[in-house]
Structure formats: structure tokens, C-alpha cells
Design an enzyme around this catalytic site. Structure first.
Site, PDB file in Angstrom:
ATOM      1  N   HIS A 159       0.851  -1.207   0.000  1.00 32.84           N
ATOM      2  CA  HIS A 159       0.000   0.000   0.000  1.00 32.84           C
ATOM      3  C   HIS A 159       0.881   1.251   0.000  1.00 32.84           C
ATOM      4  CE1 HIS A 159      -3.163  -2.581   2.281  1.00 32.84           C
ATOM      5  NE2 HIS A 159      -3.592  -2.430   1.053  1.00 32.84           N
ATOM      6  N   LYS A 211     -17.200  -6.043   5.134  1.00 28.84           N
ATOM      7  CA  LYS A 211     -16.002  -6.649   5.725  1.00 28.84           C
ATOM      8  C   LYS A 211     -15.941  -6.407   7.219  1.00 28.84           C
ATOM      9  CE  LYS A 211     -12.630  -6.571   1.984  1.00 28.84           C
ATOM     10  NZ  LYS A 211     -11.259  -6.209   1.643  1.00 28.84           N
ATOM     11  N   ARG A 218      -1.986  -6.244  -7.893  1.00 25.06           N
ATOM     12  CA  ARG A 218      -0.855  -7.122  -7.571  1.00 25.06           C
ATOM     13  C   ARG A 218      -0.614  -8.126  -8.678  1.00 25.06           C
ATOM     14  NH1 ARG A 218      -3.416  -7.934  -1.838  1.00 25.06           N
ATOM     15  NH2 ARG A 218      -5.118  -7.427  -3.240  1.00 25.06           N
ATOM     16  N   SER A 264      -3.021  -7.478   3.182  1.00 25.15           N
ATOM     17  CA  SER A 264      -3.373  -7.280   4.596  1.00 25.15           C
ATOM     18  C   SER A 264      -3.788  -8.605   5.228  1.00 25.15           C
ATOM     19  CB  SER A 264      -4.510  -6.274   4.725  1.00 25.15           C
ATOM     20  OG  SER A 264      -4.106  -5.022   4.244  1.00 25.15           O
TER      21      SER A 264
HETATM   22  P1  ADP Z   1      -9.877  -3.268  -0.414  1.00 24.36           P
HETATM   23  O1  ADP Z   1     -10.453  -3.977   0.764  1.00 24.36           O
HETATM   24  O2  ADP Z   1     -10.629  -2.050  -0.818  1.00 24.36           O
HETATM   25  O3  ADP Z   1      -9.531  -4.148  -1.595  1.00 24.36           O
HETATM   26  P2  ADP Z   1      -7.096  -3.160   0.375  1.00 24.36           P
HETATM   27  O4  ADP Z   1      -6.640  -2.394   1.561  1.00 24.36           O
HETATM   28  O5  ADP Z   1      -6.982  -4.641   0.464  1.00 24.36           O
HETATM   29  O6  ADP Z   1      -8.547  -2.639   0.160  1.00 24.36           O
HETATM   30  O7  ADP Z   1      -6.338  -2.684  -0.926  1.00 24.36           O
HETATM   31  C1  ADP Z   1      -6.486  -1.384  -1.439  1.00 24.36           C
HETATM   32  C2  ADP Z   1      -5.925  -1.331  -2.841  1.00 24.36           C
HETATM   33  O8  ADP Z   1      -4.523  -1.566  -2.802  1.00 24.36           O
HETATM   34  C3  ADP Z   1      -6.482  -2.384  -3.813  1.00 24.36           C
HETATM   35  O9  ADP Z   1      -6.551  -1.817  -5.096  1.00 24.36           O
HETATM   36  C4  ADP Z   1      -5.445  -3.474  -3.794  1.00 24.36           C
HETATM   37  O10 ADP Z   1      -5.426  -4.210  -5.003  1.00 24.36           O
HETATM   38  C5  ADP Z   1      -4.182  -2.642  -3.633  1.00 24.36           C
HETATM   39  N1  ADP Z   1      -3.109  -3.399  -3.005  1.00 24.36           N
HETATM   40  C6  ADP Z   1      -3.204  -4.178  -1.914  1.00 24.36           C
HETATM   41  N2  ADP Z   1      -1.997  -4.721  -1.611  1.00 24.36           N
HETATM   42  C7  ADP Z   1      -1.130  -4.262  -2.558  1.00 24.36           C
HETATM   43  C8  ADP Z   1       0.255  -4.484  -2.831  1.00 24.36           C
HETATM   44  N3  ADP Z   1       0.978  -5.317  -2.082  1.00 24.36           N
HETATM   45  N4  ADP Z   1       0.826  -3.844  -3.877  1.00 24.36           N
HETATM   46  C9  ADP Z   1       0.066  -3.029  -4.662  1.00 24.36           C
HETATM   47  N5  ADP Z   1      -1.253  -2.799  -4.480  1.00 24.36           N
HETATM   48  C10 ADP Z   1      -1.850  -3.413  -3.445  1.00 24.36           C
END
Ligand code: ADP
Length: 165
Positions: free
Chosen positions: A16, A40, A89, A126
Site C-alpha cells: 500500500h 467486511k 498485484r 493485509s
Molecule cells: P480493499 O479492501 O478495498 O480491496 P485493500 O486495503 O486490500 O482494500 O487494498 C487497497 C488497494 O490496494 C487495492 O486496489 C489493492 O489491489 C491494492 N493493493 C493491496 N496490496 C497491494 C500491494 N501489495 N501492492 C500493490 N497494491 C496493493
């Protein structure tokens, strides 16, 4: 141009943070919107997630962290944002991201731009961090150092927590 990067960030990861850093270099202003309400269940409450993000982005003057308890497109309109930003990703992220991008275009007229993950972060999520923390596995290579203690405070510091991963 002003962009909004929205997510759950439960907890924020190095992946992130990398999207935020690279996004902040592309846009005049980057708003990080922490999702407050959805189906969620979150291990970290909204205030805690926003606080962690504020601390890890403190060195980026054009990044602002806000909470988002309603529709993202309403927040985007209120903030005068130009585009939405999300991270990708790997290919398996695409169907969900495409659905979300289509919905946000349909209901709010906002386009979504994507930043692809750096290879070293493409396996970090996460949920992997939460699973590792739950079982006391090392997470230091997955999350910013500034928030390690926040995560240990929720999950405890397992026997392997200090090991390098
Ligand atoms: P959500 O629950 O809205 O998917 P996340 O916190 O899991 O939220 O992720 C937010 C955004 O960041 C999403 O677009 C996800 O694909 C992206 N993301 C999550 N982890 C990574 C990572 N390791 N590298 C790049 N982008 C990521």
C-alpha cells in the site's frame, strides 16, 4: 490532478505504502481514503487504520488521509478529485478491480487508474499480514516499521515475531 486511493488498509502494508508513494509522485495531491463501512469485518477500527496511515505517510506533504464512511464517489465529488487510484498485484486482482472501477464510473462518472505492484510487494496483502501476526510469524518485511507495535498490540507478539521474513 487530484487522486483518491481508497482501501481497507487493515492493516496498511509496504505494498500500500509503495502505491501511495508512487501515486504521490504522479499527482498534485493524493487523498488516501480509509474505508469505514462495508460488509467486511475489520481487525483494526477506522480510527486506528487512519492513524497508522497518517504516521507512515507523514513524510509526504501532498498526501492526506481521510475516513470514508459513505460512498467513495460522494467523497471524491466533495474533495474535487479527478480520478480514483487503485493497485494491482497480479491478474487475479483484475476481475474484482474491474467490477469496482465499472461501478464507480457508472454511479459517479469517475475513472480509475491502476498502479501495478512492485515484484517484491506483489505477494503482500493485509490478510496475509493478519494471518502471520495471528500465529506469531514474522511480519517485519511486510509492513512499515512504524506500525509493527500497533499490530502486535492487536495480535500479541508471537515467538517468531522478531525473526526476519
Ligand atoms: P480493499 O479492501 O478495498 O480491496 P485493500 O486495503 O486490500 O482494500 O487494498 C487497497 C488497494 O490496494 C487495492 O486496489 C489493492 O489491489 C491494492 N493493493 C493491496 N496490496 C497491494 C500491494 N501489495 N501492492 C500493490 N497494491 C496493493
Amino acid at each position: 490532478m487530484k487522486a483518491i486511493y481508497a482501501g481497507s488498509f487493515s492493516p496498511p502494508t509496504l505494498g500500500h505504502l509503495d502505491v501511495i508513494r508512487r501515486g504521490a509522485a504522479l499527482f498534485d495531491e493524493l487523498i488516501v481514503a480509509v474505508a469505514g463501512q462495508s460488509e467486511k469485518q475489520y481487525s483494526f477500527d477506522l480510527a486506528a487504520r487512519a492513524d497508522m496511515l497518517r504516521r507512515v505517510t507523514a513524510d509526504m506533504p501532498n498526501v492526506r488521509v481521510v475516513s470514508c464512511t459513505g460512498l467513495l464517489v460522494d467523497l471524491a465529488r466533495r474533495e474535487g478529485a479527478d480520478v480514483l487510484l487503485r493497485g494491482l498485484r497480479e491478474a487475479s486482482d483484475l476481475p474484482f478491480e474491474q467490477q469496482l472501477a465499472d461501478a464507480n464510473r457508472m454511479i459517479g462518472g469517475f475513472e480509475t487508474l491502476f498502479i501495478t505492484a512492485l515484484p517484491q510487494y506483489s505477494r503482500i496483502s493485509s490478510s496475509i499480514v493478519r494471518d502471520c501476526a495471528l500465529h506469531g510469524a514474522p511480519i517485519a518485511g511486510m509492513v512499515p516499521a512504524e506500525i509493527l507495535e500497533d499490530i502486535y498490540a492487536v495480535y500479541g507478539k508471537g515467538p517468531h515475531a522478531e525473526r526476519k521474513c
